[in-house]
Design an enzyme around this catalytic site. Structure first.
Site, PDB file in Angstrom:
ATOM      1  N   CYS A 228     -17.522   8.543   1.576  1.00  0.00           N
ATOM      2  CA  CYS A 228     -17.093   7.445   2.432  1.00  0.00           C
ATOM      3  C   CYS A 228     -16.526   7.969   3.750  1.00  0.00           C
ATOM      4  O   CYS A 228     -15.686   8.876   3.768  1.00  0.00           O
ATOM      5  CB  CYS A 228     -16.045   6.609   1.704  1.00  0.00           C
ATOM      6  SG  CYS A 228     -15.420   5.220   2.664  1.00  0.00           S
TER       7      CYS A 228
ATOM      8  N   ASP B 136       0.827  -1.205   0.000  1.00  0.00           N
ATOM      9  CA  ASP B 136       0.000   0.000   0.000  1.00  0.00           C
ATOM     10  C   ASP B 136       0.864   1.258   0.000  1.00  0.00           C
ATOM     11  O   ASP B 136       0.550   2.241   0.669  1.00  0.00           O
ATOM     12  CB  ASP B 136      -0.923  -0.022   1.229  1.00  0.00           C
ATOM     13  CG  ASP B 136      -2.023   1.025   1.162  1.00  0.00           C
ATOM     14  OD1 ASP B 136      -2.360   1.461   0.050  1.00  0.00           O
ATOM     15  OD2 ASP B 136      -2.530   1.419   2.233  1.00  0.00           O
TER      16      ASP B 136
ATOM     17  N   CYS C  87     -23.941  -4.869   2.363  1.00  0.00           N
ATOM     18  CA  CYS C  87     -22.960  -3.783   2.471  1.00  0.00           C
ATOM     19  C   CYS C  87     -23.538  -2.473   1.947  1.00  0.00           C
ATOM     20  O   CYS C  87     -23.359  -1.407   2.560  1.00  0.00           O
ATOM     21  CB  CYS C  87     -21.685  -4.145   1.730  1.00  0.00           C
ATOM     22  SG  CYS C  87     -21.899  -4.530  -0.032  1.00  0.00           S
TER      23      CYS C  87
ATOM     24  N   CYS D 170     -24.356   0.944   4.395  1.00  0.00           N
ATOM     25  CA  CYS D 170     -23.421   2.075   4.279  1.00  0.00           C
ATOM     26  C   CYS D 170     -24.067   3.333   4.861  1.00  0.00           C
ATOM     27  O   CYS D 170     -25.090   3.808   4.353  1.00  0.00           O
ATOM     28  CB  CYS D 170     -23.039   2.309   2.822  1.00  0.00           C
ATOM     29  SG  CYS D 170     -21.822   3.640   2.601  1.00  0.00           S
TER      30      CYS D 170
ATOM     31  N   CYS E 203     -19.185  -1.731   6.062  1.00  0.00           N
ATOM     32  CA  CYS E 203     -19.475  -2.622   4.935  1.00  0.00           C
ATOM     33  C   CYS E 203     -18.775  -3.969   5.082  1.00  0.00           C
ATOM     34  O   CYS E 203     -19.179  -4.959   4.453  1.00  0.00           O
ATOM     35  CB  CYS E 203     -19.112  -1.959   3.611  1.00  0.00           C
ATOM     36  SG  CYS E 203     -17.352  -1.637   3.387  1.00  0.00           S
TER      37      CYS E 203
ATOM     38  N   CYS F  92     -20.756  -7.974   6.135  1.00  0.00           N
ATOM     39  CA  CYS F  92     -20.546  -8.939   5.045  1.00  0.00           C
ATOM     40  C   CYS F  92     -20.604 -10.368   5.575  1.00  0.00           C
ATOM     41  O   CYS F  92     -19.867 -10.727   6.501  1.00  0.00           O
ATOM     42  CB  CYS F  92     -19.192  -8.687   4.379  1.00  0.00           C
ATOM     43  SG  CYS F  92     -18.815  -9.867   3.061  1.00  0.00           S
TER      44      CYS F  92
ATOM     45  N   CYS G  64     -26.903 -10.791  -2.437  1.00  0.00           N
ATOM     46  CA  CYS G  64     -26.682 -10.062  -1.182  1.00  0.00           C
ATOM     47  C   CYS G  64     -26.332  -8.598  -1.449  1.00  0.00           C
ATOM     48  O   CYS G  64     -25.495  -8.284  -2.299  1.00  0.00           O
ATOM     49  CB  CYS G  64     -25.559 -10.710  -0.380  1.00  0.00           C
ATOM     50  SG  CYS G  64     -25.180  -9.869   1.171  1.00  0.00           S
TER      51      CYS G  64
ATOM     52  N   CYS H 193     -20.967 -12.927  -4.455  1.00  0.00           N
ATOM     53  CA  CYS H 193     -21.866 -12.138  -3.607  1.00  0.00           C
ATOM     54  C   CYS H 193     -23.331 -12.540  -3.795  1.00  0.00           C
ATOM     55  O   CYS H 193     -24.163 -12.300  -2.903  1.00  0.00           O
ATOM     56  CB  CYS H 193     -21.725 -10.642  -3.923  1.00  0.00           C
ATOM     57  SG  CYS H 193     -20.184  -9.905  -3.335  1.00  0.00           S
TER      58      CYS H 193
END
Length: 331
Positions: free
Chosen positions: A235, A130, A215, A219, A265, A269, A212, A209
Site C-alpha cells: 500500500c 486513532d 477500488c 489500486c 481507492c 469509490c 463494484c 458495494c
C-alpha cells in the site's frame, strides 16, 4: 437510557459531528478472528504496534476497566480543493490541515462535558482518536454508522440509504438526525468510552458495494488483492508513512505522484460522490501549502518542513521520510 442515548446523538450532531452512534461494550469476536488471520499472514509489514495489546484491542472492557458503552462519532475531512502540482507531490486529504488527533479530541471533550451535565461527573471515561488499541472501523459498524467497503475502509452511506422509506424529513429532524447528505469514506472516527449502560442506537449495515470493484481495479500497486483484503506491505500509504526503509526497487511511476499517503481507492469509490467539503477551519490547508510547486518540494529543507507541518499529521513521516518520498518521486 433510550432518552439519554438519543440525546447524546443529537448533541453530537449539534456540535458538528457528521454522525454518532452508540453500542454496548463487548468483545469483538468475529472481527478479532479476521485481524488475527491478517496478522498471521504478515500483512501488517513493519507496523509492529498492531501485534501488541491484542486482547485489549478486541475487548474495550480490558482496555478501560468499567466501560459499558462506546459512543462513536464521524467527522468529515473532505477538502474544498486538492493539493498537488499537476498530479505530482500529492498528499492524502486527511493531512491537509491541523493534526486530526488534536482537533477531534477537543470536540469530543466538549461532547463529554455536555453528557456530564445530564449524568454528573463520570469516572473512568476515555477518548480515543486513532491513538490506542481500538478497532475503529469495527466499532463504527457496530454503532450503525456504515459498512466496510471492498477497499477495507468504513463507508458511511448518505441518508437516502440509512433512513427508513417511511420517514419524512420532518421525522428525521425530530429524531435529531443531521439533514446534511454527506456520505462516503472521508471521515475521521473517534470513540468515547463511558461507564454507562446506554441503549444501542444503530444496527449493523449490510455491505452495499454490490458488484463494484473500482477500488480494486484502481489500486496502483495491487495492495487490494481481493474484495476486503489488503496487503499493507504493498500500500502506498504504508510505504510513504509507516515504512522507514529504502524505496529502492519500487517503481515511482506506480505511486502516481503520492508523496504522503494515498486516496486512490477512495477517490474512485462511487459513494464519495456524496462527499461535501468539510467546514472545520483547522482542516483547511495554509496558503503556503497550496502554493507549493514541484521545485519547492524538491528544495524543501527541515526548516521549511516545520513551517508547513508543525501541527500536522505529516509529522508521522517526519522530514527525513517526506524527503525520501520526494526524491523517490523525482526520479
Amino acid at each position: 437510557m433510550s432518552a439519554l442515548s438519543n440525546w447524546i446523538v443529537a448533541e453530537a450532531e449539534q456540535l458538528g459531528f457528521d454522525a454518532c452512534g452508540i453500542a454496548s461494550a463487548r468483545a469483538l469476536d468475529e472481527e478479532s478472528a479476521l485481524v488475527e488471520q491478517w496478522l498471521d499472514e504478515g500483512r501488517e509489514g513493519e507496523m509492529g504496534y498492531l501485534t501488541r495489546n491484542r486482547e485489549k484491542r478486541y475487548d474495550p472492557r480490558l482496555l478501560v476497566e468499567g466501560t459499558k458503552s462506546i459512543v462513536t462519532v464521524l467527522y468529515n475531512y473532505f477538502p474544498k480543493q486538492q493539493i498537488g502540482d499537476n498530479g505530482r507531490y500529492k498528499i492524502a486529504k486527511y493531512a491537509y490541515g491541523a493534526d486530526y488527533h488534536d482537533v477531534l479530541k477537543r470536540k469530543m471533550r466538549q461532547l463529554l462535558e455536555r453528557i456530564e451535565t445530564q449524568t454528573g461527573k463520570l469516572e473512568g471515561t476515555r477518548i480515543f482518536v486513532d491513538s490506542a488499541p481500538v478497532l475503529d472501523r469495527a466499532w463504527a459498524v457496530r454503532c450503525g454508522l456504515g459498512f466496510i467497503g471492498k477497499n477495507t475502509l468504513l463507508i458511511h452511506p448518505p441518508m437516502s440509504l440509512t433512513a427508513s422509506r417511511s420517514q419524512t424529513q420532518e421525522e428525521e429532524q425530530t429524531a435529531g438526525r443531521s439533514l446534511r447528505h454527506c456520505g462516503g469514506s472521508f471521515f475521521f472516527i473517534g470513540h468515547l468510552f463511558l461507564p454507562l449502560e446506554l441503549e444501542e442506537t444503530g444496527k449493523t449495515m449490510a455491505n452495499h458495494c454490490g458488484r463494484c470493484t473500482k477500488c480494486i481495479d484502481a489500486c496502483p500497486t495491487g495492495a487490494l488483492e481481493a474484495p476486503f483484503q489488503i496487503d499493507a506491505r504493498k500500500c502506498i500509504s504504508y510505504l510513504t508513512i509507516e515504512y522507514k526503509g529504502s524505496l529502492e526497487g519500487y517503481d515511482p511511476k506506480r505511486f502516481n505522484g503520492w508523496m504522503y499517503g494515498c486516496d486512490t481507492c477512495q477517490d474512485v469509490c462511487p459513494y464519495n460522490r456524496f462527499s461535501l467539503p468539510n467546514t472545520e477551519t483547522q482542516f483547511q490547508p495554509s496558503e503556503q501549502l497550496l502554493a507549493m510547486k514541484e521545485e519547492d518540494w524538491k528544495s524543501l529543507d527541515k526548516e521549511g518542513f516545520e513551517a508547513l507541518f508543525k501541527h500536522s499529521a505529516m509529522q508521522r513521516a517526519g522530514y527525513e521520510g517526506l524527503k525520501r518520498n520526494i526524491e523517490f518521486l523525482s526520479k
